[in-house]
Design a protein around this motif. Sequence first.
Motif, PDB file in Angstrom:
ATOM      1  N   UNK A 256       4.243  -5.700   4.310  1.00 28.63           N
ATOM      2  CA  UNK A 256       5.455  -5.014   3.873  1.00 28.63           C
ATOM      3  C   UNK A 256       6.516  -6.016   3.447  1.00 28.63           C
ATOM      4  N   UNK A 257       6.681  -7.090   4.233  1.00 31.50           N
ATOM      5  CA  UNK A 257       7.645  -8.110   3.859  1.00 31.50           C
ATOM      6  C   UNK A 257       7.289  -8.801   2.555  1.00 31.50           C
ATOM      7  N   UNK A 258       5.984  -9.047   2.335  1.00 37.37           N
ATOM      8  CA  UNK A 258       5.568  -9.692   1.083  1.00 37.37           C
ATOM      9  C   UNK A 258       5.818  -8.778  -0.114  1.00 37.37           C
ATOM     10  N   UNK A 259       5.570  -7.470   0.058  1.00 41.94           N
ATOM     11  CA  UNK A 259       5.816  -6.544  -1.053  1.00 41.94           C
ATOM     12  C   UNK A 259       7.303  -6.442  -1.354  1.00 41.94           C
ATOM     13  N   UNK A 260       8.155  -6.457  -0.319  1.00 43.74           N
ATOM     14  CA  UNK A 260       9.595  -6.430  -0.556  1.00 43.74           C
ATOM     15  C   UNK A 260      10.055  -7.690  -1.285  1.00 43.74           C
TER      16      UNK A 260
ATOM     17  N   UNK B 189      11.817 -10.344  -6.371  1.00 45.24           N
ATOM     18  CA  UNK B 189      11.645 -11.344  -7.427  1.00 45.24           C
ATOM     19  C   UNK B 189      11.472 -10.686  -8.791  1.00 45.24           C
ATOM     20  N   UNK B 190      10.748  -9.554  -8.813  1.00 44.98           N
ATOM     21  CA  UNK B 190      10.588  -8.863 -10.096  1.00 44.98           C
ATOM     22  C   UNK B 190      11.924  -8.321 -10.596  1.00 44.98           C
ATOM     23  N   UNK B 191      12.771  -7.812  -9.657  1.00 44.67           N
ATOM     24  CA  UNK B 191      14.088  -7.323 -10.066  1.00 44.67           C
ATOM     25  C   UNK B 191      14.957  -8.466 -10.577  1.00 44.67           C
ATOM     26  N   UNK B 192      14.889  -9.623  -9.937  1.00 43.73           N
ATOM     27  CA  UNK B 192      15.651 -10.778 -10.398  1.00 43.73           C
ATOM     28  C   UNK B 192      15.177 -11.232 -11.764  1.00 43.73           C
ATOM     29  N   UNK B 193      13.853 -11.221 -11.985  1.00 46.43           N
ATOM     30  CA  UNK B 193      13.326 -11.618 -13.290  1.00 46.43           C
ATOM     31  C   UNK B 193      13.750 -10.656 -14.379  1.00 46.43           C
ATOM     32  N   UNK B 194      13.776  -9.347 -14.046  1.00 52.00           N
ATOM     33  CA  UNK B 194      14.206  -8.361 -15.036  1.00 52.00           C
ATOM     34  C   UNK B 194      15.676  -8.542 -15.386  1.00 52.00           C
ATOM     35  N   UNK B 195      16.514  -8.801 -14.372  1.00 58.62           N
ATOM     36  CA  UNK B 195      17.933  -9.031 -14.635  1.00 58.62           C
ATOM     37  C   UNK B 195      18.143 -10.290 -15.455  1.00 58.62           C
ATOM     38  N   UNK B 196      17.335 -11.318 -15.165  1.00 61.32           N
ATOM     39  CA  UNK B 196      17.452 -12.563 -15.922  1.00 61.32           C
ATOM     40  C   UNK B 196      17.059 -12.351 -17.376  1.00 61.32           C
TER      41      UNK B 196
END
Length: 272
Positions: A237-241, A246-253
Amino acid sequence: MAFPHPRGIIPSEIAFLAEMEMVTVVPRQRLEGLELLGGPIEPLVPPRRASLPLWLALLLKRQRRANIIPPAWLHPDPLGLILEVESQHQDYKNAFSPPPPLPGQPSVQDRAALEPIARPQYTPDGDRYYPSPPFLAQNTAQASTSARDMPALPFHWVEVGNMLLDAASDDLVDPDQTRRLLKDLREVRMAKMRSGVDVLDAAATGGGGVALTGVGAMEVGEERGFVAGVVNGLRKIGASKEQARREAMAEQRANGGYDGTQDDEEEDYMEF
């Protein structure tokens, strides 16, 4: 089709190791001494008490050659007191009752004032070692504590208690009540181990550990699969979070809404 054994030691192997515990017997007839791998066994002369490995004591009991003296903790009164402490005492609401002191350690009442010092033993070759269960006399009649000391459960309390109830119930004081108290103790202590999900969550993320002071060998063996499964699940669960973050940060970037130079500066600073 053969199924693989689960990881770690299984309950049947734990019970096998518990048969090496030393117990006190009263022989009914004279028996010659034996040379065992664990050391020599002195000749048995009735009615003199003797200390024998549990497996040998059970064998002589089934052959009606000896009676087994139950350890001090395997009585209704000490078990009832331990159950009361485990279930009602506020200091042990989320903890377990303390185990018996090691050789050379102070009693439970004196541990706050004295530093525990284990007493070493020596092999025939002169090598020093510190014994641990089942090589401690925690289940012999001589291992009884004083009246002011609180009774404690030894490391193999589940295995020794069940074996003596099955094979030597006539040597125990009120075996039915003793069996009920042992069952209640197991249920209370199992509930404590299964209720520590918050602690397991912190342990899975590297923020702490699980305190198992006072937990017996069979309890650890039976709960190993549950604890390991919970920790592995929490890690996933922690790894999926973390992956989602990271995917949200990449999308914002990618959309220009996140300044990626901040992480680069922090990484350069850490490398420096």
